[in-house]
Design an enzyme around this catalytic site. Structure first.
Site, short mmCIF file in Angstrom:
data_model
loop_
_atom_site.label_atom_id
_atom_site.label_comp_id
_atom_site.label_asym_id
_atom_site.label_seq_id
_atom_site.Cartn_x
_atom_site.Cartn_y
_atom_site.Cartn_z
N ARG A 182 -18.93 5.94 -2.91
CA ARG A 182 -18.70 7.12 -2.10
C ARG A 182 -18.89 8.43 -2.86
O ARG A 182 -19.42 9.38 -2.30
CB ARG A 182 -17.36 7.06 -1.37
CG ARG A 182 -16.15 6.96 -2.21
CD ARG A 182 -15.09 6.12 -1.55
NE ARG A 182 -15.27 4.74 -1.98
CZ ARG A 182 -15.02 3.68 -1.26
NH1 ARG A 182 -14.59 3.82 -0.05
NH2 ARG A 182 -15.23 2.49 -1.76
N THR A 183 -18.51 8.47 -4.12
CA THR A 183 -18.63 9.74 -4.83
C THR A 183 -20.10 10.13 -5.00
O THR A 183 -20.49 11.27 -4.75
CB THR A 183 -17.92 9.66 -6.19
OG1 THR A 183 -16.58 9.23 -5.99
CG2 THR A 183 -17.90 11.00 -6.89
#
Ligand code: NCD
Length: 312
Positions: A55-56
């Protein structure tokens, strides 16, 4: 605005407020940002990820693209790092190509700080070892503020593997700066050394904390960092400190459940607890894009977001 974001402590409360307010302007039409802004046209952002991330990395990529920056994803596998190139050489190579920001994730605490000393680009820490993860803290602060409007007097319980957690460190400092009270919950073996200096309460009793908490923030057991050896068994951990739907009934009606992801379902949180209406785990992900847009915009762009006309 700051040149680098290596720690949440690089920002003061006004700086944090500015990032959150700017993120809110990007979300004016809804939580998912569909528009594209011309603001960072001509700028280049490199994602330099030495550690796994879903996700990052995706969130930074989307954020930069929504602002019309060029994005280069540099992942270690397939790069000259596999041939033994050092971080310094890699950084100077990337810099020589002309980039404006380097978003770095690295398994060594302090790697982003070293990088910032070698390059003229802005450096953003996307998670370094067990040290910090400032953009995670910013998106968590944003999510909390979305629900409560402010931080003062809010009680946040951070539960689990604090010792190995960069998310916990950045969140503790960020929440404290904004005026929230933090309690760390977990077995003493998962509390960090010298936690006395953190200015937080600590306890092993999750059931005593839940009725008073406005937010319960579960941390992932960092099995890759040796957490497994610090608790008797994961089943035991989950029985004593995990959040399931039954334990979640101890929470106040308006209290939120948060987790930075990726979740070990059935360890620190059960699937039914993660899916309760009070769980804002997917909001955290959606908000991550807006918050990273705000940060890139303020660090690389400059002017007020509201002056900008969206492209489409
Ligand atoms: C965290 C990380 O990598 O630090 N995940 C994330 O960025 N959303 C938390 C974790 O890995 O436990």
């Amino acid at each position: 605005m700051i040149r680098h974001l290596l720690s949440i402590k690089d920002l003061d409360p006004e700086g944090i407020e500015r990032v959150l307010a700017t993120a809110a302007t990007f979300q004016a039409d809804g939580p998912r940002i569909m528009r594209k802004y011309p603001t960072l046209r001509g700028k280049t952002v490199v994602n330099l990820f030495y550690e796994a991330s879903t996700r990052t990395r995706t969130s930074f990529e989307l954020a930069a693209k929504r602002l019309s920056a060029d994005v280069v994803n540099f992942s270690v596998s397939g790069s000259a790092v596999e041939k033994g190139e050092s971080l310094k050489d890699t950084a100077q190579t990337i810099e020589a190509m002309g980039v404006d920001a380097i978003v770095i994730r690295h398994s060594s605490s302090g790697a982003p700080n070293r990088l910032a000393g070698w390059v003229s680009a802005s450096v953003i820490n996307a998670g370094d070892g067990m040290h910090e993860h400032p953009t995670q803290a910013l998106l968590d602060l944003y999510t909390i503020r979305q629900h409560f409007g402010s931080f003062s007097g809010l009680r946040v319980a951070i539960v689990g593997d604090i010792a190995h957690s960069r998310v916990a460190r950045s969140n503790v400092w960020g929440l404290q700066m904004m005026g929230a009270d933090v309690t760390l919950v977990g077995p003493p073996t998962l509390l960090p050394p010298r936690v006395e200096g953190w200015g937080v309460e600590t306890t092993a009793d999750i059931e005593a904390v839940l009725p008073k908490a406005d937010v319960v923030y579960l941390l992932r057991m960092q099995l890759e960092r040796g957490t497994g050896a610090t608790v008797p068994t994961l089943r035991e951990y989950s029985r004593l400190w995990g959040l399931d739907a039954a334990r979640a009934t101890l929470l106040k009606d308006e209290a939120l459940i948060m987790h930075p992801g990726p979740m070990n379902r059935g360890v620190e949180i059960t699937a039914d607890a993660a899916e309760l209406p009070r769980s804002v785990i997917t909001d955290q992900v959606a908000n991550g894009v807006a918050v990273r847009m705000a940060l890139l915009y303020l660090m690389l762009g400059g002017r007020d977001a509201r002056e900008e006309v969206p492209v489409e």
